[in-house]
Design a protein around this motif. Structure first.
Motif, PDB file in Angstrom:
ATOM      1  N   TRP A  48       0.858  -1.194   0.000  1.00  0.00           N
ATOM      2  CA  TRP A  48       0.000   0.000   0.000  1.00  0.00           C
ATOM      3  C   TRP A  48       0.889   1.237   0.000  1.00  0.00           C
ATOM      4  CZ3 TRP A  48      -0.682   4.341   2.892  1.00  0.00           C
ATOM      5  CH2 TRP A  48      -1.894   5.000   2.755  1.00  0.00           C
ATOM      6  N   ASN A  49       0.756   2.065  -1.024  1.00  0.00           N
ATOM      7  CA  ASN A  49       1.568   3.283  -1.125  1.00  0.00           C
ATOM      8  C   ASN A  49       0.846   4.243  -2.066  1.00  0.00           C
ATOM      9  OD1 ASN A  49       3.480   5.235  -1.484  1.00  0.00           O
ATOM     10  ND2 ASN A  49       5.138   3.841  -2.045  1.00  0.00           N
ATOM     11  N   ILE A  50       0.162   5.222  -1.480  1.00  0.00           N
ATOM     12  CA  ILE A  50      -0.676   6.061  -2.335  1.00  0.00           C
ATOM     13  C   ILE A  50       0.132   7.041  -3.156  1.00  0.00           C
ATOM     14  CG2 ILE A  50      -2.843   5.884  -1.050  1.00  0.00           C
ATOM     15  CD1 ILE A  50      -2.179   8.576   0.187  1.00  0.00           C
ATOM     16  N   SER A  51       1.457   7.110  -2.906  1.00  0.00           N
ATOM     17  CA  SER A  51       2.241   7.982  -3.792  1.00  0.00           C
ATOM     18  C   SER A  51       2.840   7.175  -4.936  1.00  0.00           C
ATOM     19  CB  SER A  51       3.330   8.727  -3.011  1.00  0.00           C
ATOM     20  OG  SER A  51       3.595   8.134  -1.781  1.00  0.00           O
ATOM     21  N   GLU A  52       2.422   5.919  -5.051  1.00  0.00           N
ATOM     22  CA  GLU A  52       2.999   5.022  -6.058  1.00  0.00           C
ATOM     23  C   GLU A  52       1.980   4.781  -7.168  1.00  0.00           C
ATOM     24  OE1 GLU A  52       5.334   3.442  -7.940  1.00  0.00           O
ATOM     25  OE2 GLU A  52       6.270   2.845  -6.048  1.00  0.00           O
ATOM     26  N   LYS A  53       2.343   5.157  -8.397  1.00  0.00           N
ATOM     27  CA  LYS A  53       1.345   5.028  -9.471  1.00  0.00           C
ATOM     28  C   LYS A  53       1.082   3.563  -9.827  1.00  0.00           C
ATOM     29  CE  LYS A  53       4.161   5.695 -13.685  1.00  0.00           C
ATOM     30  NZ  LYS A  53       5.530   5.570 -13.195  1.00  0.00           N
ATOM     31  N   HIS A  90       9.733   1.156   9.063  1.00  0.00           N
ATOM     32  CA  HIS A  90       9.536   2.232   8.088  1.00  0.00           C
ATOM     33  C   HIS A  90       8.537   1.767   7.038  1.00  0.00           C
ATOM     34  CE1 HIS A  90      10.415   5.640   5.566  1.00  0.00           C
ATOM     35  NE2 HIS A  90      10.472   4.801   4.548  1.00  0.00           N
ATOM     36  N   THR A  91       7.480   2.558   6.846  1.00  0.00           N
ATOM     37  CA  THR A  91       6.436   2.157   5.903  1.00  0.00           C
ATOM     38  C   THR A  91       6.070   3.324   4.997  1.00  0.00           C
ATOM     39  OG1 THR A  91       4.658   2.895   7.305  1.00  0.00           O
ATOM     40  CG2 THR A  91       5.425   0.655   7.643  1.00  0.00           C
ATOM     41  N   ALA A  92       5.229   3.046   4.027  1.00  0.00           N
ATOM     42  CA  ALA A  92       4.786   4.097   3.116  1.00  0.00           C
ATOM     43  C   ALA A  92       3.982   5.159   3.840  1.00  0.00           C
ATOM     44  CB  ALA A  92       3.954   3.485   1.997  1.00  0.00           C
ATOM     45  N   LEU A  93       3.373   4.786   4.955  1.00  0.00           N
ATOM     46  CA  LEU A  93       2.596   5.783   5.709  1.00  0.00           C
ATOM     47  C   LEU A  93       3.508   6.817   6.347  1.00  0.00           C
ATOM     48  CD1 LEU A  93      -0.351   3.979   7.475  1.00  0.00           C
ATOM     49  CD2 LEU A  93      -0.450   6.194   6.379  1.00  0.00           C
ATOM     50  N   ASP A  94       4.721   6.408   6.688  1.00  0.00           N
ATOM     51  CA  ASP A  94       5.654   7.358   7.301  1.00  0.00           C
ATOM     52  C   ASP A  94       6.055   8.448   6.323  1.00  0.00           C
ATOM     53  OD1 ASP A  94       5.711   5.986   9.734  1.00  0.00           O
ATOM     54  OD2 ASP A  94       7.080   4.516   8.860  1.00  0.00           O
ATOM     55  N   ASP A  95       5.947   8.130   5.024  1.00  0.00           N
ATOM     56  CA  ASP A  95       6.290   9.151   4.033  1.00  0.00           C
ATOM     57  C   ASP A  95       5.296  10.307   4.064  1.00  0.00           C
ATOM     58  OD1 ASP A  95       8.262   7.432   3.366  1.00  0.00           O
ATOM     59  OD2 ASP A  95       7.318   6.698   1.525  1.00  0.00           O
ATOM     60  N   ILE A  96       4.036   9.987   4.428  1.00  0.00           N
ATOM     61  CA  ILE A  96       3.059  11.071   4.463  1.00  0.00           C
ATOM     62  C   ILE A  96       2.830  11.593   5.872  1.00  0.00           C
ATOM     63  CG2 ILE A  96       1.774  10.835   2.302  1.00  0.00           C
ATOM     64  CD1 ILE A  96      -0.023   8.844   3.642  1.00  0.00           C
TER      65      ILE A  96
HETATM   66  C1  NAG Z   1       6.104   4.871  -2.165  1.00  0.00           C
HETATM   67  O1  NAG Z   1       6.131   5.340  -3.492  1.00  0.00           O
HETATM   68  C2  NAG Z   1       7.024   6.415  -3.696  1.00  0.00           C
HETATM   69  C3  NAG Z   1       6.883   6.877  -5.139  1.00  0.00           C
HETATM   70  O2  NAG Z   1       7.133   5.845  -6.004  1.00  0.00           O
HETATM   71  C4  NAG Z   1       8.448   5.962  -3.371  1.00  0.00           C
HETATM   72  O3  NAG Z   1       9.337   7.046  -3.536  1.00  0.00           O
HETATM   73  C5  NAG Z   1       8.501   5.470  -1.942  1.00  0.00           C
HETATM   74  O4  NAG Z   1       9.765   4.960  -1.644  1.00  0.00           O
HETATM   75  C6  NAG Z   1       7.473   4.374  -1.716  1.00  0.00           C
HETATM   76  N1  NAG Z   1       7.444   4.035  -0.294  1.00  0.00           N
HETATM   77  C7  NAG Z   1       7.669   2.791   0.123  1.00  0.00           C
HETATM   78  C8  NAG Z   1       7.670   2.625   1.607  1.00  0.00           C
HETATM   79  O5  NAG Z   1       7.875   1.880  -0.621  1.00  0.00           O
END
Ligand code: NAG
Ligand code: NAG
Ligand code: NAG
Ligand code: NAG
Ligand code: NAG
Ligand code: NAG
Ligand code: NAG
Ligand code: NAG
Ligand code: NAG
Length: 542
Positions: A92-97, A332-338
């Motif tokens: 799950w990564n909403i910044s990932e197309k 570290h997860t995709a949620l931490d990015d947001i």
């Molecule tokens: C989520 O997607 C973005 C854009 O592709 C990427 O930069 C980021 O590393 C990804 N996050 C994870 C935790 O995979």
């Protein structure tokens, strides 16, 4: 993201939550947050800013060492059309197309079905039309079995379509209720956050005016307070504004979804019913008109079905991810990015600093009380003498021990919560020269300054832990736990209901359409055969 706005309100809800914390949790104001301290703490502040940076770096390095957690890994392993139909493994990564691509691809069967149905049935319709108009063959080949079977199937599919409409209608009502409740919860969380930030900002603003503080706090610290106060105020207003804005937008989208589903279920119900009647009574012309409407509606329903399947999948993915994120606080997860959370140690640092400020303010006030108010100076001790008299002013309770653990107040001390009220009893009336003319140990000026200090330290005491929770994402974790336990099951269940309802309706109406035509044909054959038999019998008898 733009395209998802209209179709995926839930993901948007999540984004909304994320946005709050991006705002509430941005770095600049917290890195200077612990400033209202006396001179020696200036060093502490610099240390603090430095530790902030290094700690973050350290945290990132650790993340590189430890493999990061892929959220909802099993659920999201879907075929990715943007990557040659290979399995998507990024979680799950909403910044990932690729995530959006693979989720959207789950709807592909429905879109293909919609297209196939539209083309094939369209061709069939034109063919039937052609046959009907040009080749006026005599109908023949009546079979009782085919007639009965087509009638039974027609009734069956009509019933299934009606049940589907009911499921769809109930599903949308429950889904709307569920999204409404979730939205309300998220908005309430945001509003409380904004209000707390605003309260703290207001208290800082009033503390600015304290002359006591102006004496005891260095100028630079005071200007830092100013800066923090403005930032808290701004982020609080931004948060409120964004919440209101997004709430309106999401409500609008939800209302549209609701309206579309209600209209669709009503129209489909009406169509099935009327089509059934027309077909039974052999009103061929009307049946064919309805078939054309049904043809287009079924195509639309297939598309909607696909859209809701995507919505349902995204909702479930998000719920699973929230849960996993809450359960794995260190990964570290995709949620931490947001959600820019800081590590525990940095948050603890903030906590200690805010406790330090509270303690220092209390100490300043207590020094004034012991060294000035509670001493009966001789009249020639001019700056300190203002005719203090009467009972001694009780000391203010420091809620923290010197090691910053919590402390229980002494019975003789006054708690921060009602100190302002208690001290008001010790205020005297003053002459123009500032000398007490009535019994009392605090001049009104002194009192108002103390009140400001008390308000600030109480505010920090009250909201300090909250700021820490915002900073280390404890607050978000609590919110997500609540969402994933209280609201997710409903959202998932009812988005699934809608999806199943739409599927039932589209398939049942599709088959009903076919059987309207088939049954109509069988009925015509039957009528024709019957009249033929009747005519031959009439011929025979005559
Ligand atoms: C989520 O997607 C973005 C854009 O592709 C990427 O930069 C980021 O590393 C990804 N996050 C994870 C935790 O995979
Ligand atoms: C949904 O919420 C809005 C405003 O928050 C309210 O006006 C509406 O009645 C609610 N609908 C349902 C079904 O609860
Ligand atoms: C903010 O302050 C007001 C009054 O000062 C108080 O009524 C309110 O409860 C406070 N809000 C929060 C969230 O603490
Ligand atoms: C906070 O900001 C608003 C507008 O952004 C302003 O009207 C208000 O006076 C500010 N309050 C304080 C205490 O600075
Ligand atoms: C990272 O790995 C180290 C050992 O390699 C371990 O001690 C530490 O707890 C791990 N941290 C996280 C955040 O998983
Ligand atoms: C952070 O650290 C404190 C003590 O240092 C501990 O009590 C608390 O449970 C920790 N919180 C998290 C989320 O690890
Ligand atoms: C106030 O009194 C304490 C001892 O009670 C003393 O240490 C301190 O220096 C005094 N402060 C002032 C400003 O006089
Ligand atoms: C101060 O607050 C405490 C607890 O709320 C209360 O028991 C006490 O009576 C209050 N004292 C005064 C003087 O209002
Ligand atoms: C000092 O205060 C007392 C009351 O406690 C009052 O009677 C007296 O007049 C005051 N002295 C001056 C110089 O105002």
């Amino acid at each position: 993201m733009q395209s998802t706005k209209n179709t995926l309100p839930f993901a948007f809800l999540l984004l909304l939550v994320a946005l709050f914390f991006v705002f509430a949790n941005g770095e600049p104001y917290f890195s200077t947050f612990n400033t209202p301290t006396s001179g020696e703490n200036q060093r502490g502040i610099n240390d603090f800013s430095e530790t902030w940076g290094t700690k973050r770096l350290l945290a990132e390095e650790q993340n590189d060492v430890n493999s990061s957690l892929v959220l909802a890994e099993e659920r999201t392993a879907r075929k990715d059309p943007l990557n040659g139909l290979k399995k998507y493994r990024g979680g799950w990564n909403i910044s990932e197309k690729h995530y959006w691509g693979s989720v959207a691809f789950t709807a592909a069967p429905f879109f293909i079905m919609a297209l196939a149905w539209f083309v094939i049935f369209g061709l069939c319709l034109s063919l039937i039309c052609l046959c009907y108009c040009c080749c006026t063959r005599e109908p023949y080949g009546y079979s009782k079995l085919a007639y009965a079977l087509s009638l039974i199937l027609l009734i069956l599919f009509t019933v299934v379509a009606i049940v589907g409409c009911v499921v769809l209608y109930t599903g949308q009502a429950k889904f709307h209720h569920s999204t409404n409740k979730t939205l309300k919860y998220v908005v309430r969380q945001a509003d409380t956050t904004a209000e707390k930030l605003r309260n703290l900002s207001d208290d800082l603003a009033s503390a600015k005016k304290i002359a006591v503080a102006q004496v005891f706090l260095p100028v630079q610290v005071q200007s830092d307070i100013d800066e923090i106060q403005t930032k808290l105020n701004t982020s609080s207003y931004d948060l409120s504004e964004k919440t209101e804005d997004n709430q309106d937008k999401i409500e609008h989208v939800l209302d549209i979804v609701r309206l579309v589903l209600i209209i669709l279920s009503a129209v489909m119900l009406f169509l099935t019913f009327i089509g059934f009647l027309f077909s039974i009574f052999g009103m061929q012309c009307m049946v064919y008109t309805l078939v054309i409407f049904g043809w287009i509606l079924v195509t639309l329903t297939f598309v909607l079905c696909g859209v809701f399947l995507v919505l349902h999948n995204v909702t479930s993915d998000t719920c699973v991810s929230m849960n996993e994120w809450v359960e794995n606080p260190t990964a570290h997860t995709a949620l931490d990015d947001i959600l820019p959370c800081v590590d525990n140690a940095t948050a603890q640092e903030t906590s200690i600093r805010s406790k330090e400020v509270t303690s220092q303010l209390v100490n300043v006030i207590n020094q004034v009380i012991t060294n000035i108010s509670n001493i009966n100076f001789a009249p020639n001790f001019t700056p300190l003498y203002f005719n203090q008299s009467g009972p001694l002013v009780p000391l203010l309770c420091n809620p923290h021990r010197p090691d910053f653990t919590d402390r229980v107040c002494d019975p003789k001390e006054v708690a921060l919560i009602n100190a302002t009220q208690v001290y008001s009893q010790f205020v005297c009336q003053v002459s123009p020269s500032g000398i007490c003319t009535t019994t009392g140990r605090l001049t009104p000026d002194f009192y108002s300054q103390m009140a400001g200090g008390i308000k600030l330290s109480y505010s920090l005491y009250l909201y300090g832990p909250f700021l820490v929770e915002l900073q280390d994402c404890t607050f978000v974790r609590q919110t997500f736990t609540e969402i994933s336990h209280e609201y997710c099951p409903g959202l998932r269940r009812y988005s699934n209901w809608i999806y199943i309802g739409l599927l039932m309706v589209s398939l049942a109406v599709l088959l009903s359409l076919v059987f309207w035509v088939v049954y109509g044909r069988e009925r015509r054959h039957r009528v024709y055969t019957k009249t033929l038999i009747a005519r031959t019998e009439v011929d025979k008898s005559s």
